[in-house]
Structure formats: C-alpha cells, structure tokens
Design a protein around this motif. Structure first.
Motif, PDB file in Angstrom:
ATOM      1  N   PHE A  16       0.834  -1.208   0.000  1.00 21.45           N
ATOM      2  CA  PHE A  16       0.000   0.000   0.000  1.00 21.45           C
ATOM      3  C   PHE A  16       0.869   1.258   0.000  1.00 21.45           C
ATOM      4  N   ASN A  17       1.910   1.287   0.821  1.00 24.45           N
ATOM      5  CA  ASN A  17       2.792   2.455   0.874  1.00 24.45           C
ATOM      6  C   ASN A  17       3.538   2.649  -0.437  1.00 24.45           C
ATOM      7  N   SER A  20       1.044   3.945  -2.993  1.00 25.55           N
ATOM      8  CA  SER A  20       0.734   5.353  -2.693  1.00 25.55           C
ATOM      9  C   SER A  20       1.867   6.272  -3.141  1.00 25.55           C
ATOM     10  N   ILE A  23       1.666   6.645  -6.846  1.00 24.40           N
ATOM     11  CA  ILE A  23       0.541   7.510  -7.216  1.00 24.40           C
ATOM     12  C   ILE A  23       0.913   8.981  -7.029  1.00 24.40           C
TER      13      ILE A  23
END
Length: 87
Positions: A16-17, A20, A23
């Motif tokens: 997830f990190n 992110s 992104i």
C-alpha cells in the motif's frame, strides 16, 4: 533456540505504501507536464522523497532484514556465555 525477529509492517502495508508513493509521483509528474506551477515547484522535493520511500520499503529492507537474525543470534550467544544468565 534463538527468537525470530518480528516485524510490525505487513506485506500488505508495504504494498500500500509503495503504491501510494507511485501515485503521488505520477500525480506530481502529470501536474508538472500539464503546466500546473505548484506541481513544478514541489516536484524537486516530492519525487526524490517518494523514490527514497520506495527504495527503503523494498530494497533496503530486503538487504538489512537478514542482519536482524544475525544480531539476534549474536545476542543469544552473548547471553549464554554470561554465568547465571537465562537464555
């Protein structure tokens, strides 16, 4: 028996990190390409920071993670060498 090091960060959190960070990089680059001045201004800080975050989560952790096991084994060996110490 040597206790195994435990980590609080799960693979899901690392993924997830990392996603992110990518992104954020893509959004800042898209903003800079489209001519948004604020994106251009912060790109020199954000992009290297996000790249280092990705490197830290993926690369550096993989290299240094095995050092935790070695340190735990050395600590257990030192504790066993001391008289009266419980291992």
């Amino acid at each position: 028996m040597t206790p195994r090091p435990s980590y609080r960060t799960t693979k899901r959190q690392i993924a997830f990190n990392t996603a992110s960070a990518w992104i954020v990089i893509l959004l800042v680059c898209a903003g800079a390409v489209s001519g948004v001045q604020q994106a251009v201004d912060i790109a020199s800080i954000v992009v290297p920071s996000m790249v280092m975050l990705i490197a830290a989560l993926l690369g550096i952790h993989r290299v240094t993670g095995s050092m935790d096991y070695r340190a735990a084994q050395e600590h257990a060996g030192e504790a066993a060498d001391q008289p009266g110490a419980a291992a």
